[in-house]
Write a protein that holds these residues in place. Sequence first.
Motif, PDB file in Angstrom:
ATOM      1  N   ASP A 218       5.914   2.152   6.998  1.00  0.00           N
ATOM      2  CA  ASP A 218       4.599   1.532   6.757  1.00  0.00           C
ATOM      3  C   ASP A 218       3.865   2.361   5.695  1.00  0.00           C
ATOM      4  N   ASP A 219       3.758   1.996   4.468  1.00  0.00           N
ATOM      5  CA  ASP A 219       4.242   0.756   3.913  1.00  0.00           C
ATOM      6  C   ASP A 219       5.158   1.052   2.720  1.00  0.00           C
TER       7      ASP A 219
ATOM      8  N   GLU B 251      -5.258   1.751   2.222  1.00  0.00           N
ATOM      9  CA  GLU B 251      -5.183   0.576   3.099  1.00  0.00           C
ATOM     10  C   GLU B 251      -5.412   0.970   4.552  1.00  0.00           C
ATOM     11  N   GLU B 252      -4.860   2.129   4.921  1.00  0.00           N
ATOM     12  CA  GLU B 252      -4.889   2.550   6.323  1.00  0.00           C
ATOM     13  C   GLU B 252      -6.301   2.879   6.824  1.00  0.00           C
TER      14      GLU B 252
ATOM     15  N   HIS C 210       0.817  -1.224   0.000  1.00  0.00           N
ATOM     16  CA  HIS C 210       0.000   0.000   0.000  1.00  0.00           C
ATOM     17  C   HIS C 210       0.850   1.275   0.000  1.00  0.00           C
TER      18      HIS C 210
ATOM     19  N   ASP D 206       3.842  -5.971   3.773  1.00  0.00           N
ATOM     20  CA  ASP D 206       3.517  -4.903   4.718  1.00  0.00           C
ATOM     21  C   ASP D 206       4.402  -5.041   5.948  1.00  0.00           C
ATOM     22  N   VAL D 207       4.382  -4.032   6.790  1.00  0.00           N
ATOM     23  CA  VAL D 207       5.166  -4.091   8.021  1.00  0.00           C
ATOM     24  C   VAL D 207       4.389  -4.882   9.079  1.00  0.00           C
TER      25      VAL D 207
HETATM   26 ZN   LIG Z   1       0.726  -1.024   6.432  1.00  0.00          ZN
END
Ligand SMILES: [Zn+2]
Length: 329
Positions: free
Chosen positions: A165-166, A195-196, A62, A218-219
Motif C-alpha cells: 500500500d501503495d 494520501e495516508e 500514492h 490503490d490496494v
Molecule cells: Zn493506499
Amino acid sequence: MLNLSKKFLQAFSVSGAENGLAAIIKEELKSVADDCIVDPMGNLLIMRKGKNSAKKLMIASHMDEIGFVVTGFTGEGFVKVAPIGGIDAIASSFHKVRFQNGLSGVLVSESEVKAADLNVKKLVVDIGAKDKKDAEKKLKVGDLCAVAPMFQRLSGSRYAAKAFDDRIGCVVSAFAALHAEKPAYDTWFVFTVQEEVGCRGSKTSAFRIMPDYGIALDVTAADECGNGSPVTKLGKGAAIKIKDRSVLCSTAIVERLSALAEDAKIPYQYEVLPYGGTDTSSMQIAGAGCAAGCISIPTRYIHSPVETIDMKDLDACAKLLIEFIEKGI
Ligand SMILES: [Zn+2]
C-alpha cells in the motif's frame, strides 16, 4: 512488475518525505515522458501525449506509506514517536524500523504495558541508545521512521511485503506508462504524496490537471469481511471499485472498466468497501468535477508489515489499466 516492485519497495517514503521514491520513478519513466512536473507539494506528474489532446486522463497512485515521527526521548534513551497515518499498534509493534537517516531501531511497547493494552500512544523505538543524551546525538524531534523493508515470496504467485500500500499501485501505473500503446487522451501518470493523511497530494495535482477522467490505483481489503462477506478475494482479479467511504465511483467509469475487462477476458471483481478513502475522491471533485473510478489491488493485512498480494491480480490490474488508457471511454 516484480523488479519494479522490489525497486520501489526499497525506498523510504513516509508521508511528507516521498522525494526519494519520486526520484526513482522519474528515472524509470523518463524515456516515455512528454512532460514531467514535480509540484510544490512533491507530487510527480508524468504526461504521455494521446491521440486526442482535447481530453485529459489522470491516473493517481500514492507514493507515501504510514510511519512515525519522533516527538522526544525518555531518560533511558527510548525514542518517543507519534503515528503518521492509520497505524495499528498490534500490527506494527515488535518489528524492525528504519529512520530516514538510515538508523535502525525496533518498535516496542513501553515496558510496563501489557499486550492487551497496547495502543499507538504506548509505542516507543529502541535504537540501542545508552541514555537520553546518547539518543539525542543520533536523532532529533521531527525525524521520520517506518517499518524496515521486507519482501518475501510465499507460495506460487503470492508475496508479502510492507508498504504494498501503495507501492504496487505505483508499480501498475509505471508499468502502464511504459507499456501502453498511444493513449486515447493526454494521460497524466500522477504519483501522489500524503494520501495516508487525507488524500492531500491528489487534491492539488487534480486541481492542476483538471482531468476529464480519473482512475486511481490503490490496494483494498481482501478476504476480510465488509458487510458479512469479503470485500474482495485474493487471486480473483482486478477489483473495480464501486465505493469506499470517500467516494461513489462514476458509473460511466465502472461500466467502461467492466466492459473492457469482459472484452479482453481480464479477471475482475467488484469492490464495495464500507470504510477507507482513496485519491479517487480528490479527482472526482476537483474543479468542476470529473468522471472518476478506481482499480483496486486485493491485499490482505493492509497497514501491517506483511501485506499480502497475488501477482496475478497485479497483472490483471495492469492489463485493465492499459486497456482504458489505450481505448478511453
Ligand atoms: Zn493506499
